[in-house]
Design a protein around this motif. Structure first.
Motif, PDB file in Angstrom:
ATOM      1  N   THR A 191       3.777  10.866  15.376  1.00  0.00           N
ATOM      2  CA  THR A 191       4.796  10.396  14.435  1.00  0.00           C
ATOM      3  C   THR A 191       4.083   9.675  13.300  1.00  0.00           C
ATOM      4  O   THR A 191       2.981   9.127  13.481  1.00  0.00           O
ATOM      5  N   LEU A 192       4.701   9.690  12.138  1.00  0.00           N
ATOM      6  CA  LEU A 192       4.160   9.013  10.959  1.00  0.00           C
ATOM      7  C   LEU A 192       5.234   8.109  10.392  1.00  0.00           C
ATOM      8  O   LEU A 192       6.339   8.567  10.080  1.00  0.00           O
ATOM      9  N   ASN A 193       4.905   6.827  10.268  1.00  0.00           N
ATOM     10  CA  ASN A 193       5.812   5.858   9.662  1.00  0.00           C
ATOM     11  C   ASN A 193       5.094   5.144   8.519  1.00  0.00           C
ATOM     12  O   ASN A 193       3.891   4.858   8.611  1.00  0.00           O
ATOM     13  N   TYR A 194       5.833   4.877   7.474  1.00  0.00           N
ATOM     14  CA  TYR A 194       5.295   4.100   6.358  1.00  0.00           C
ATOM     15  C   TYR A 194       5.780   2.657   6.506  1.00  0.00           C
ATOM     16  O   TYR A 194       6.986   2.400   6.535  1.00  0.00           O
ATOM     17  N   LEU A 195       4.843   1.730   6.624  1.00  0.00           N
ATOM     18  CA  LEU A 195       5.188   0.340   6.892  1.00  0.00           C
ATOM     19  C   LEU A 195       5.822  -0.310   5.663  1.00  0.00           C
ATOM     20  O   LEU A 195       5.618   0.122   4.530  1.00  0.00           O
ATOM     21  N   GLU A 196       6.579  -1.380   5.909  1.00  0.00           N
ATOM     22  CA  GLU A 196       7.338  -2.005   4.832  1.00  0.00           C
ATOM     23  C   GLU A 196       6.462  -2.772   3.838  1.00  0.00           C
ATOM     24  O   GLU A 196       6.818  -2.905   2.674  1.00  0.00           O
ATOM     25  N   GLU A 197       5.361  -3.319   4.304  1.00  0.00           N
ATOM     26  CA  GLU A 197       4.513  -4.084   3.385  1.00  0.00           C
ATOM     27  C   GLU A 197       3.955  -3.182   2.290  1.00  0.00           C
ATOM     28  O   GLU A 197       3.935  -1.953   2.423  1.00  0.00           O
ATOM     29  N   LYS A 198       3.483  -3.787   1.235  1.00  0.00           N
ATOM     30  CA  LYS A 198       2.847  -3.040   0.149  1.00  0.00           C
ATOM     31  C   LYS A 198       1.376  -3.423   0.059  1.00  0.00           C
ATOM     32  O   LYS A 198       1.028  -4.598   0.129  1.00  0.00           O
ATOM     33  N   ARG A 199       0.542  -2.412  -0.064  1.00  0.00           N
ATOM     34  CA  ARG A 199      -0.873  -2.639  -0.311  1.00  0.00           C
ATOM     35  C   ARG A 199      -1.190  -2.291  -1.763  1.00  0.00           C
ATOM     36  O   ARG A 199      -0.519  -1.453  -2.369  1.00  0.00           O
ATOM     37  N   THR A 200      -2.220  -2.912  -2.269  1.00  0.00           N
ATOM     38  CA  THR A 200      -2.596  -2.717  -3.667  1.00  0.00           C
ATOM     39  C   THR A 200      -4.047  -2.286  -3.778  1.00  0.00           C
ATOM     40  O   THR A 200      -4.905  -2.779  -3.035  1.00  0.00           O
ATOM     41  N   TYR A 201      -4.308  -1.350  -4.668  1.00  0.00           N
ATOM     42  CA  TYR A 201      -5.690  -1.017  -5.016  1.00  0.00           C
ATOM     43  C   TYR A 201      -5.757  -0.706  -6.505  1.00  0.00           C
ATOM     44  O   TYR A 201      -4.733  -0.457  -7.162  1.00  0.00           O
ATOM     45  N   TYR A 202      -6.956  -0.725  -7.019  1.00  0.00           N
ATOM     46  CA  TYR A 202      -7.167  -0.507  -8.445  1.00  0.00           C
ATOM     47  C   TYR A 202      -8.171   0.623  -8.645  1.00  0.00           C
ATOM     48  O   TYR A 202      -9.117   0.775  -7.871  1.00  0.00           O
ATOM     49  N   ASP A 203      -7.952   1.432  -9.649  1.00  0.00           N
ATOM     50  CA  ASP A 203      -8.931   2.433 -10.058  1.00  0.00           C
ATOM     51  C   ASP A 203      -8.953   2.504 -11.580  1.00  0.00           C
ATOM     52  O   ASP A 203      -8.430   1.601 -12.261  1.00  0.00           O
ATOM     53  N   PHE A 204      -9.549   3.558 -12.127  1.00  0.00           N
ATOM     54  CA  PHE A 204      -9.671   3.673 -13.587  1.00  0.00           C
ATOM     55  C   PHE A 204      -8.313   3.750 -14.283  1.00  0.00           C
ATOM     56  O   PHE A 204      -8.199   3.475 -15.475  1.00  0.00           O
ATOM     57  N   PHE A 205      -7.290   4.123 -13.508  1.00  0.00           N
ATOM     58  CA  PHE A 205      -5.968   4.272 -14.104  1.00  0.00           C
ATOM     59  C   PHE A 205      -5.120   3.012 -13.968  1.00  0.00           C
ATOM     60  O   PHE A 205      -3.972   2.992 -14.395  1.00  0.00           O
ATOM     61  N   GLY A 206      -5.689   1.986 -13.318  1.00  0.00           N
ATOM     62  CA  GLY A 206      -4.979   0.727 -13.229  1.00  0.00           C
ATOM     63  C   GLY A 206      -4.605   0.353 -11.802  1.00  0.00           C
ATOM     64  O   GLY A 206      -5.258   0.736 -10.833  1.00  0.00           O
ATOM     65  N   LYS A 207      -3.513  -0.382 -11.656  1.00  0.00           N
ATOM     66  CA  LYS A 207      -3.054  -0.923 -10.385  1.00  0.00           C
ATOM     67  C   LYS A 207      -2.109   0.062  -9.693  1.00  0.00           C
ATOM     68  O   LYS A 207      -1.239   0.646 -10.325  1.00  0.00           O
ATOM     69  N   HIS A 208      -2.313   0.211  -8.370  1.00  0.00           N
ATOM     70  CA  HIS A 208      -1.457   1.094  -7.575  1.00  0.00           C
ATOM     71  C   HIS A 208      -0.981   0.328  -6.330  1.00  0.00           C
ATOM     72  O   HIS A 208      -1.742  -0.429  -5.736  1.00  0.00           O
ATOM     73  N   GLN A 209       0.243   0.567  -5.928  1.00  0.00           N
ATOM     74  CA  GLN A 209       0.770  -0.003  -4.699  1.00  0.00           C
ATOM     75  C   GLN A 209       1.326   1.108  -3.813  1.00  0.00           C
ATOM     76  O   GLN A 209       1.843   2.109  -4.312  1.00  0.00           O
ATOM     77  N   TYR A 210       1.202   0.925  -2.513  1.00  0.00           N
ATOM     78  CA  TYR A 210       1.709   1.929  -1.583  1.00  0.00           C
ATOM     79  C   TYR A 210       2.073   1.268  -0.262  1.00  0.00           C
ATOM     80  O   TYR A 210       1.616   0.161   0.053  1.00  0.00           O
ATOM     81  N   HIS A 211       2.900   1.930   0.498  1.00  0.00           N
ATOM     82  CA  HIS A 211       3.252   1.495   1.844  1.00  0.00           C
ATOM     83  C   HIS A 211       2.266   2.124   2.821  1.00  0.00           C
ATOM     84  O   HIS A 211       2.127   3.357   2.849  1.00  0.00           O
ATOM     85  N   PRO A 212       1.572   1.335   3.644  1.00  0.00           N
ATOM     86  CA  PRO A 212       0.532   1.892   4.521  1.00  0.00           C
ATOM     87  C   PRO A 212       1.080   2.929   5.506  1.00  0.00           C
ATOM     88  O   PRO A 212       2.081   2.671   6.185  1.00  0.00           O
TER      89      PRO A 212
END
Length: 227
Positions: free
Chosen positions: A88-109
């Motif tokens: 099973t695959l679940n996306y957790l409620e918290e948000k993680r952040t990372y940065y690359d050349f295009f700027g800031k990104h957030q995603y649910h783990p």
């Protein structure tokens, strides 16, 4: 067989906090066991130690849960499907952040839970995924489907943050494993009588295991005799 040491730990809120990932239990457990192998390649040693332990318990299904990085989701979906492993695959409620050349990104783990039905699948998935807990991503192995996540507020580095907290259900017979920092050993939590007292737990280790230390006492290479 690796040489190992064993430590009996009293389970408390501080102990759980020190494990990282804000692990919580829905009911109290008194004791956990820490098991570790040393060596130059200690990650590989401890992965093999964990495999040997699980093989010797011969209890299936096992439920292996782990969090991956966002860009690995499709890779693991393909892996499970190709090897015919239920998941099973679940996306957790918290948000993680990372940065690359295009700027800031957030995603649910993304959090996968694989249902392991035999020793071949167990070896396959541990060899494929053990690098994740070695990099301190959340990783657990349960003898039952007893894990849930709940969004909560925690303190990290002096700041309040919202995190998806892993909560293990411990009502009824429960056994589960979490991995120590950097993959350097693992903890076994259980209310199963076969693992308590400490002597009973030791008697359930794989035959041929060499124990060099129990708690603070050196035991000079105590060996569990082969059958």
């Amino acid at each position: 067989m690796a040489e190992i040491w064993i430590k009996e730990e009293r389970v408390s809120k501080k102990f759980l906090d020190d494990l990282g990932h804000h692990i919580s239990l829905d009911e109290e457990l008194d004791t956990a066991y820490f098991i570790a192998a040393d060596g130059e390649d200690y990650v590989e040693e401890n992965k093999n130690l964990l495999l040997d332990f699980l093989f010797s318990q011969n209890k299936y299904p096992l439920f292996i849960s782990f969090i991956v990085y966002e860009d690995q989701t499709d890779e693991y979906i393909t892996f499970f499907k190709e090897n015919k492993i239920d998941f099973t695959l679940n996306y957790l409620e918290e948000k993680r952040t990372y940065y690359d050349f295009f700027g800031k990104h957030q995603y649910h783990p993304p959090c996968f839970t694989a249902k392991i039905k035999d020793s071949n699948s167990l070896a396959l998935i541990l060899n494929e995924t053990f690098w994740l807990p070695a990099q301190n991503e959340f990783y657990s192995i349960s003898f039952s489907d007893n894990l849930m996540f709940e969004l909560g507020e925690v303190i990290e580095w002096g700041r309040k943050r919202k995190r998806s907290i892993p909560i293990f259900k411990t009502k009824g017979e429960t056994t589960f494993i979490t991995i120590f920092h950097d993959g350097a050993g693992f903890y076994l939590f259980s209310n199963d009588e076969k693992y308590f007292t400490l002597d009973k737990f030791i008697s359930n280790l794989p035959r041929g295991t060499v124990i060099t230390q129990i708690n603070d006492t050196l035991v000079n290479g105590y060996v569990l005799e082969e059958d």
